[in-house]
Scaffold this motif. Structure first.
Motif, PDB file in Angstrom:
ATOM      1  N   SER A   4      -4.883  10.968  -0.591  1.00 36.46           N
ATOM      2  CA  SER A   4      -5.078   9.651   0.020  1.00 36.46           C
ATOM      3  C   SER A   4      -6.205   9.789   1.042  1.00 36.46           C
ATOM      4  O   SER A   4      -6.578  10.904   1.425  1.00 36.46           O
ATOM      5  CB  SER A   4      -3.801   9.172   0.707  1.00 36.46           C
ATOM      6  N   ARG A  25       0.801  -1.213   0.000  1.00 33.65           N
ATOM      7  CA  ARG A  25       0.000   0.000   0.000  1.00 33.65           C
ATOM      8  C   ARG A  25       0.837   1.268   0.000  1.00 33.65           C
ATOM      9  O   ARG A  25       0.316   2.366   0.087  1.00 33.65           O
ATOM     10  CB  ARG A  25      -1.041  -0.037   1.113  1.00 33.65           C
ATOM     11  N   HIS A  26       2.131   1.134  -0.148  1.00 34.02           N
ATOM     12  CA  HIS A  26       2.942   2.350  -0.196  1.00 34.02           C
ATOM     13  C   HIS A  26       3.382   2.718  -1.598  1.00 34.02           C
ATOM     14  O   HIS A  26       4.170   3.619  -1.794  1.00 34.02           O
ATOM     15  CB  HIS A  26       4.159   2.202   0.721  1.00 34.02           C
ATOM     16  N   GLY A  56       1.383   3.769  -3.988  1.00 31.59           N
ATOM     17  CA  GLY A  56       0.541   4.790  -4.606  1.00 31.59           C
ATOM     18  C   GLY A  56      -0.278   4.236  -5.757  1.00 31.59           C
ATOM     19  O   GLY A  56      -1.068   4.955  -6.347  1.00 31.59           O
ATOM     20  N   GLU A 114      -7.622   1.622   5.469  1.00 28.38           N
ATOM     21  CA  GLU A 114      -7.732   2.143   4.107  1.00 28.38           C
ATOM     22  C   GLU A 114      -8.012   1.057   3.064  1.00 28.38           C
ATOM     23  O   GLU A 114      -8.830   1.246   2.179  1.00 28.38           O
ATOM     24  CB  GLU A 114      -6.453   2.907   3.746  1.00 28.38           C
TER      25      GLU A 114
END
Lengths: 141, 296
Positions: B268, A8-9, A11, B195
């Motif tokens: 985000s 999830r890092h 982008g 998320e």
């Protein structure tokens, strides 16, 4: 069977990661026509992502004609992708080129930069397709 | 088409006539089958909202409808895990699950409950009072999931779990949603941890609903922009704006096309939530037209 790894890092949207990893597996011949994709439940239990995200990815793959959902059975690969299976002559040539680059003293990053530059010249960047509308249908499997 | 999982209308709660409102003027609609994050700072009213939906608190004003009926009537179809994970301390783990089976005749899902407990390597004979906080959470979740609820209300479910258990149990929850279409509502003040798992957001701040809706829609309705300082951002709705040197950075709800020379990006979920929380005056967008029910 394919194992999705969600980062999830990066982008990159999670559903896009699933689409990309499936395509990558198709390109490398790790998934072949007739193979079954994991069910939404299997994917979400392993990755803890939202089920709709998986269904959205599968719908996208289906829209591109790569997989088909068979009611009550699951989602199956319809066709493979690209002309570059792991053992193609093009790969052999690339292997050859990579070893030449190494002998010429190029670092890994130099090679990656060079390759990306050539890639961008021959394949202009494309943006992912807009997301299809979210639906509330259940697990197709 | 389908009955919403939760529908709140001008819902309010205060504990005592002179006390401040814990929750006020709270109106939203959560469609069935969603995984909803209830996010907000400490003391925002998240736990109060969940307890109202669970029927453990009576509203001071307004109404809340759960699975098409009042919370008390819906209770057999609702699972609730309170922040304090209340269990009977003198019971053993296996006894607790047997109690769950006895209290939920006809709907108890022993496989799921056993699997959740087994994932934690718990001794079935261990008494609840001897368990750690994280182990108790696991038993409380097993009890709630074993009920095979249509709506699962979880107040800070992940707070005392280690990262491995958190990932595993979030996976179990998502599996339930995939398999049974269970609606899950979970609160947290750590946005990042929700998320990937949630598709719906309820942002609570100062006892009020600040944002509510599908996360994809909310993100698409907002844009992060960077423009030269002194730029007039009108007519777009500004959630947050900051000038650093010669640049102005802002989070907007665009009301039309943006000038081509602004640099733009999609926020985000965490950026969106933090921007609203830092700016209590920013107004929530008008509720989006209800598109979620019309899809196939």
């Amino acid at each position: 069977m394919i194992d999705y790894r969600i980062d999830r890092h990066t982008g990159v949207a999670t559903y896009v990661q699933i689409v990309q990893q499936t395509k990558q597996a198709l390109r490398l011949g790790l998934l072949k026509p007739g193979d079954k994709l994991p069910t939404a439940r299997e994917v979400v239990e392993a990755t803890a992502v939202n089920p709709n995200t998986v269904l959205k990815a599968y719908r996208e793959l289906e829209r591109e004609g790569l997989v088909e959902a068979r009611r009550g059975l699951g989602t199956f690969v319809r066709r493979s992708l690209g002309a570059a299976p792991a053992d193609s002559p093009l790969r052999a040539e690339l292997e050859e080129w990579a070893s030449q680059a190494r002998e010429a003293g190029l670092e890994r990053e130099d090679v990656a930069a060079l390759f990306t530059a050539v890639l961008d010249t021959h394949y202009p960047a494309h943006t992912p397709d807009p997301a299809p509308a979210k639906t509330s249908e259940g697990d197709p499997s | 088409m389908t009955v919403p999982a939760i529908e709140a209308d001008a819902l309010g709660k205060r504990f005592g006539r002179r006390a401040a409102w814990a929750l006020r003027d709270c109106s939203f609609r959560l469609p069935a089958g969603r995984v909803c994050a209830v996010v907000g700072p400490n003391g925002a009213g998240k736990s109060t909202l969940l307890a109202l939906a669970a029927g453990l608190l009576a509203p001071t004003e307004g109404t809340v409808t759960v699975l098409g009926t009042d919370p008390a009537t819906a209770r057999p179809r609702v699972g609730f895990v309170d922040q304090g994970k209340p269990l009977y301390p003198q019971l053993g783990v296996a006894e607790t699950l047997r109690m769950g089976a006895d209290l939920n005749p006809g709907r108890w899902d022993a496989d799921t409950a056993d699997r959740v407990v087994a994932g934690g390597d718990l001794d079935p004979r261990a008494r609840i009072r001897s368990l750690s906080g994280g182990q108790r959470t696991r038993v409380a979740l097993a009890l709630a999931l074993g009920k095979r609820p249509e709506l699962l209300l979880l107040d800070e479910p992940m707070a005392d779990l280690d990262p491995l258990a958190r990932h595993e149990l979030m996976g179990v929850l998502m599996g339930q949603a995939a398999e049974h279409g269970t609606t899950i509502v979970m609160s947290s003040h750590v946005v990042a941890e929700l998320e990937d798992s949630c598709d719906h957001l309820l942002l609570i701040g100062g006892g009020r609903v600040r944002l509510a809706g599908e996360i994809d829609d909310l993100l698409a309705a907002h844009t992060r922009v960077s423009a030269p300082a002194e730029t007039d951002l009108a007519p777009h709705a500004v959630v947050e704006a900051r000038t650093t040197g010669r640049r102005l950075s802002a989070l907007l709800r665009p009301s039309g096309p943006l000038p081509g020379d602004w640099r733009t990006g999609t926020p985000s979920l965490e950026e969106l939530v933090l921007s609203y929380l830092r700016n209590p005056g920013a107004l929530a967008p008008a509720p989006a037209p209800d598109t979620t029910e019309t899809a196939a």
